[in-house]
Design a protein around this motif. Structure first.
Motif, PDB file in Angstrom:
ATOM      1  N   GLU A 240      10.891   0.396   4.541  1.00 10.80           N
ATOM      2  CA  GLU A 240       9.762   0.077   3.654  1.00 10.80           C
ATOM      3  C   GLU A 240      10.195  -0.050   2.198  1.00 10.80           C
ATOM      4  OE1 GLU A 240       6.592   2.980   4.635  1.00 10.80           O
ATOM      5  OE2 GLU A 240       7.851   3.358   6.357  1.00 10.80           O
ATOM      6  N   GLY A 241      11.146   0.806   1.800  1.00  5.47           N
ATOM      7  CA  GLY A 241      11.518   0.852   0.388  1.00  5.47           C
ATOM      8  C   GLY A 241      10.466   1.594  -0.394  1.00  5.47           C
ATOM      9  N   THR A 242      10.882   2.171  -1.515  1.00  5.74           N
ATOM     10  CA  THR A 242       9.914   2.831  -2.383  1.00  5.74           C
ATOM     11  C   THR A 242       9.114   1.773  -3.116  1.00  5.74           C
ATOM     12  OG1 THR A 242      11.483   4.597  -2.663  1.00  5.74           O
ATOM     13  CG2 THR A 242       9.690   4.536  -4.229  1.00  5.74           C
ATOM     14  N   THR A 243       9.778   0.686  -3.415  1.00 11.89           N
ATOM     15  CA  THR A 243       9.115  -0.491  -3.959  1.00 11.89           C
ATOM     16  C   THR A 243       9.471  -1.641  -3.034  1.00 11.89           C
ATOM     17  OG1 THR A 243      11.047  -1.099  -5.214  1.00 11.89           O
ATOM     18  CG2 THR A 243       9.443   0.303  -6.332  1.00 11.89           C
ATOM     19  N   ILE A 244       8.770  -2.729  -3.174  1.00 11.79           N
ATOM     20  CA  ILE A 244       9.046  -3.863  -2.297  1.00 11.79           C
ATOM     21  C   ILE A 244      10.467  -4.397  -2.567  1.00 11.79           C
ATOM     22  CG2 ILE A 244       8.117  -5.890  -3.554  1.00 11.79           C
ATOM     23  CD1 ILE A 244       7.167  -4.896   0.016  1.00 11.79           C
ATOM     24  N   GLU A 245      10.945  -4.235  -3.805  1.00 15.37           N
ATOM     25  CA  GLU A 245      12.312  -4.698  -4.128  1.00 15.37           C
ATOM     26  C   GLU A 245      13.365  -3.858  -3.422  1.00 15.37           C
ATOM     27  OE1 GLU A 245      10.024  -4.070  -6.686  1.00 15.37           O
ATOM     28  OE2 GLU A 245       9.514  -6.201  -6.607  1.00 15.37           O
ATOM     29  N   SER A 310       5.357  -1.753   1.139  1.00 18.09           N
ATOM     30  CA  SER A 310       6.369  -0.752   0.802  1.00 18.09           C
ATOM     31  C   SER A 310       5.756   0.614   1.081  1.00 18.09           C
ATOM     32  CB  SER A 310       6.826  -0.889  -0.647  1.00 18.09           C
ATOM     33  OG  SER A 310       5.717  -0.891  -1.489  1.00 18.09           O
ATOM     34  N   CYS A 311       6.579   1.641   1.016  1.00 20.92           N
ATOM     35  CA  CYS A 311       6.176   2.980   1.463  1.00 20.92           C
ATOM     36  C   CYS A 311       4.772   3.354   0.963  1.00 20.92           C
ATOM     37  CB  CYS A 311       7.185   4.005   0.982  1.00 20.92           C
ATOM     38  SG  CYS A 311       6.722   5.684   1.416  1.00 20.92           S
ATOM     39  N   GLN A 312       3.863   3.591   1.876  1.00 18.41           N
ATOM     40  CA  GLN A 312       2.484   3.882   1.488  1.00 18.41           C
ATOM     41  C   GLN A 312       2.338   5.293   0.921  1.00 18.41           C
ATOM     42  OE1 GLN A 312       1.121   1.515   5.222  1.00 18.41           O
ATOM     43  NE2 GLN A 312      -0.740   2.023   4.117  1.00 18.41           N
ATOM     44  N   PHE A 313       3.235   6.202   1.311  1.00 16.46           N
ATOM     45  CA  PHE A 313       3.203   7.548   0.714  1.00 16.46           C
ATOM     46  C   PHE A 313       3.460   7.456  -0.787  1.00 16.46           C
ATOM     47  CE2 PHE A 313       4.562   8.797   5.079  1.00 16.46           C
ATOM     48  CZ  PHE A 313       3.544   9.694   5.346  1.00 16.46           C
ATOM     49  N   GLU A 314       4.420   6.609  -1.154  1.00 23.17           N
ATOM     50  CA  GLU A 314       4.860   6.527  -2.549  1.00 23.17           C
ATOM     51  C   GLU A 314       3.957   5.624  -3.378  1.00 23.17           C
ATOM     52  OE1 GLU A 314       7.568   8.150  -3.656  1.00 23.17           O
ATOM     53  OE2 GLU A 314       8.283   8.846  -1.703  1.00 23.17           O
ATOM     54  N   ASN A 315       3.165   4.784  -2.706  1.00 24.74           N
ATOM     55  CA  ASN A 315       2.439   3.745  -3.440  1.00 24.74           C
ATOM     56  C   ASN A 315       0.937   3.793  -3.234  1.00 24.74           C
ATOM     57  OD1 ASN A 315       4.647   2.029  -4.635  1.00 24.74           O
ATOM     58  ND2 ASN A 315       5.302   2.179  -2.516  1.00 24.74           N
ATOM     59  N   GLU A 316       0.425   4.968  -2.885  1.00 26.51           N
ATOM     60  CA  GLU A 316      -1.010   5.124  -2.664  1.00 26.51           C
ATOM     61  C   GLU A 316      -1.772   4.579  -3.867  1.00 26.51           C
ATOM     62  OE1 GLU A 316      -2.168   7.989   0.157  1.00 26.51           O
ATOM     63  OE2 GLU A 316      -3.162   6.034   0.265  1.00 26.51           O
ATOM     64  N   GLY A 317      -2.663   3.633  -3.603  1.00 28.32           N
ATOM     65  CA  GLY A 317      -3.520   3.125  -4.682  1.00 28.32           C
ATOM     66  C   GLY A 317      -2.822   2.175  -5.634  1.00 28.32           C
ATOM     67  N   GLN A 373       2.975   2.744   8.683  1.00 24.89           N
ATOM     68  CA  GLN A 373       1.926   2.133   7.872  1.00 24.89           C
ATOM     69  C   GLN A 373       0.580   2.646   8.369  1.00 24.89           C
ATOM     70  OE1 GLN A 373       5.512   0.211   7.415  1.00 24.89           O
ATOM     71  NE2 GLN A 373       3.959   0.624   5.925  1.00 24.89           N
ATOM     72  N   TRP A 374      -0.408   2.504   7.525  1.00 27.60           N
ATOM     73  CA  TRP A 374      -1.749   2.884   7.966  1.00 27.60           C
ATOM     74  C   TRP A 374      -2.815   2.066   7.232  1.00 27.60           C
ATOM     75  CZ3 TRP A 374       1.271   6.397   5.099  1.00 27.60           C
ATOM     76  CH2 TRP A 374       0.800   6.706   3.822  1.00 27.60           C
ATOM     77  N   GLY A 375      -4.015   2.145   7.769  1.00 26.87           N
ATOM     78  CA  GLY A 375      -5.144   1.454   7.141  1.00 26.87           C
ATOM     79  C   GLY A 375      -5.169  -0.026   7.503  1.00 26.87           C
ATOM     80  N   PRO A 376      -6.286  -0.710   7.163  1.00 27.10           N
ATOM     81  CA  PRO A 376      -6.456  -2.125   7.521  1.00 27.10           C
ATOM     82  C   PRO A 376      -5.373  -3.033   6.943  1.00 27.10           C
ATOM     83  CG  PRO A 376      -8.520  -1.180   6.715  1.00 27.10           C
ATOM     84  CD  PRO A 376      -7.480  -0.131   6.513  1.00 27.10           C
TER      85      PRO A 376
END
Ligand code: AHR
Length: 648
Positions: A240-245, A310-317, A373-376
């Motif tokens: 996933e990466g912490t960021t998409i890059e 990218s990682c949803q834990f790190e990028n919530e919101g 991943q999670w959510g729609p």
């Protein structure tokens, strides 16, 4: 047994009549579901220095000077600078310039390896470097290449002469006379002049299956000994990466190894209390090597690709994700990967595979899209991949995910979504307590049999102290009876994580621990191995009082038939402090004596573990058994996992 919450369970068993004999029934003629040959596998992620510094046999850290701190891992002395002009490799432009100006320090640099460099006396190591001279008169320059031990003594020396102003590859073999776990590599200029050095590598000649750019022999052998049926890679969160890059991009990991752009490893900084500023991915172990390793291990490759999140834990919101309308390059990555693995040599990506040394197809059958991943936002992206893959490669099995949780709202949302999208398998992850593992031994007994199959893609029993121990292994063994009993719905299972360097880990428990020269198999490893070496071909229905054995009297069991060897296989875990007598009545058998074996993992000490210093504290042992008159009478030792194989 201090600190374990199995107390009530143990007390219960203590109160039970110690004289009971539990009567189990099995019918070897009533074959149940097929057990997938790929059922028990391995999951590899570059975490805990599992790849660079671990399975990937390269011994030099930051060999291309591409880390954010280009000198990370190196100690330069004299006149050494980082340069990028007219590089040797366009995607890895940094290199070092060394000037020998008769400084009293001399000019050169040391590399520390990965918590030292492990070398063995009698083995050979290929030192290679790309180099050129910058001398006006084009005079050749001599360099000395040395191995230095922890006491700062030099124990191997070789020399190379660099000649010419064009980049060229130079090589010399080092043959250390001593075994050292924490050596350093030193390069020193011996004659006047200026030279540029790039991609400095030290690689054991002996690698797994003698592959160039290959795997550390001992660690890969440990994988081979697991006889894995499936090999999931390359992550995990690093996909996933912490960021998409910083996501994992497989196209950066193929082609000449020197020109693969490195990536920071997210486990470098994910846990602030376990920071590893020197953790990067060289991608020397890239997708070509992963496929080759799958083939060498006899395992089905199962690559995981980023789905535009990218990682949803790190990028919530946060707005880090790729919009659905912009997904095409990600979908192309998936389609191109299938072509890279299976396509003809006349295709773009099939040609690259052939150029790298493998014209034959890798026979890829599975692809996973997304990790945790999670959510729609996940199904709406996954759908785009599913449509595209189904259209171009309808034979490929697609793996979707059910999120990071083993149950709960997100999990309950995603499973129906996976059915709706028609994926072939759903990846479930569970890092849970010993109690959870015991309770969930019946988890799949009531799963919906229609629709996608289950891939238990990451799981491990996590006690409070997060250490590998016999307790966790025993709970996993008990839980896994439920995977096997439900082999009609559970098709794949892989423990996680696989490797951990004893001096550089971020996450535990793990299956195999290692330092620079040794490794140790955990009790959890042996449970995985007992399952994979004894998987059988078909489930047999095994019952106590007409019900599957899922914890009654602290016993957990599953039975299988092996059509290839004509054997009955019984796996049974006794999680009680009491020994248990059982009688197994086998229907469908000739009334005569039947010989077999029992392989046993047992200890009265639930906290016992294997260490590098004491690697055999708890290992399986094999004893012969005999079954007469279609009945196996046996006593299960307290805290034991037993695998019976009886010739029919
Ligand atoms: O196995 C360690 C991590 O656990 C994986 O990267 C991730 O998928 C899960 O959260």
């Amino acid at each position: 047994m201090a600190g374990i919450c199995l107390g009530s369970l143990l007390m219960c068993s203590f109160l039970q009549a110690q004289n009971s004999t539990y009567e189990l029934q099995v019918d070897v003629k009533a074959l149940g579901a097929s057990i997938q040959p790929s059922m028990y596998g391995i999951f590899f992620e570059d975490i805990n220095f599992g790849a660079d510094g671990g399975l990937y046999a390269e011994l030099i850290k930051n060999r291309s000077f591409e880390f954010d701190n280009p000198f990370a891992g190196w100690v330069p002395f004299g006149d050494v600078t980082i340069e990028t002009k007219n590089p040797c490799f366009d995607r890895n432009s940094h290199y070092v310039r060394l000037k020998n100006r008769h400084l009293i320090t001399g000019t050169g640099l040391d590399n520390e390896g990965f918590r030292g460099i492990g070398v063995k006396a009698g083995e050979k190591y290929d030192f290679t470097v790309y180099a050129r001279t910058i001398n006006i008169k084009d005079t050749p320059v001599k360099i000395r290449v040395e191995l230095v031990n922890a006491e700062n003594n030099i124990f191997e020396t070789q020399r190379i002469e660099i000649a010419g102003t064009d980049w060229k590859k130079y090589a010399v073999a080092l043959s250390p006379k001593a075994t050292e776990v924490k050596a350093r590599l030193r390069i020193t200029m011996e004659t006047p002049g200026t030279i540029d050095l790039e991609h400095i590598s030290l690689f054991p000649q002996k690698t797994f299956m003698n592959r160039p750019n290959g795997m550390r022999e001992d660690l890969a052998q440990a994988l081979k000994a697991l006889k894995p049926g499936v090999f999931r890679f390359p992550g995990g969160c690093i996909v996933e990466g912490t960021t998409i890059e910083t996501r994992y991009q497989w196209k950066n990991t193929v082609g000449p190894v020197e020109n693969r752009p490195i990536n920071i490893n997210r486990w470098n900084y994910t846990f602030p209390h376990k920071k590893f500023p020197d953790y990067y991915q060289s991608y020397g172990l890239g997708f070509y090597e992963y496929f080759l390793l799958s083939e060498d291990l006899g395992a089905e490759p199962l690559p995981v690709l980023n789905c535009g999140l990218s990682c949803q834990f790190e990028n919530e919101g946060m707005d880090q994700h790729v919009l659905v309308k912009d997904l095409q390059p990600y979908v192309d990555d998936a389609l191109d990967l299938i072509e890279f693995a299976n396509g003809p040599v006349t295709s773009k990506w099939g040609r690259l595979r052939a150029q790298m040394g493998h014209p034959e197809s890798f026979h890829l059958k599975f692809i996973a899209i997304g990790n945790e991943q999670w959510g729609p936002i996940y199904p709406e992206r996954l759908k785009v991949f599913v449509d595209a893959i189904r259209e171009k490669y309808p034979e490929i099995k697609i793996v979707g995910g059910s999120g990071p949780g083993s149950e709960g709202e997100d999990f309950d949302y995603l499973w129906p979504e996976m059915r709706r999208l028609g994926v072939d398998l759903v990846d479930e992850h569970f890092y849970r307590s010993p109690e959870w593992f015991l309770r969930e031994a019946a988890r799949y007994d009531s799963y919906d049999r229609s629709g996608p199959k289950v891939f238990a893609g990451e799981y491990a029993c996590h006690p409070d102290n997060r250490e590998n121990s016999f307790l966790t292994a025993l709970c996993e063994a008990a839980f896994m009876t439920g995977l096997e009993r439900n082999a009609d719905v559970v098709h794949l299972a892989t423990y996680a994580p696989l490797f951990a360097h004893v001096e550089a880990w971020q996450w535990r428990p793990d299956l195999i621990w290692f330092d620079n020269l040794r490794y140790v198999c955990t009790p959890n490893y042996y449970v995985q191995q007992l399952y994979s070496l004894n998987s059988g071909t078909h489930v047999l229905s095994l019952s106590l009082d007409g019900k599957p054995l899922t914890g009654q009297h602290d016993l957990y069991a599953t039975a299988a038939f092996d059509q290839k060897t004509n054997e009955l296989i019984l796996k049974i875990a006794n999680v009680s402090i009491q020994k248990k007598r059982i009688q197994l009545f086998v229907a469908g058998l000739e009334e005569r004596k039947h010989a077999g074996t029992c392989t046993l993992l047992q200890s009265m000490d639930l906290e016992i573990k294997n260490t590098l210093e004491q690697p055999t504290q708890i290992v399986p042992r094999v004893v012969p058994v005999e079954m007469g008159n279609s009945t196996l009478k046996t006593t299960l030792l307290p805290f034991s996992f037993s695998v019976y194989r009886i010739s029919l």
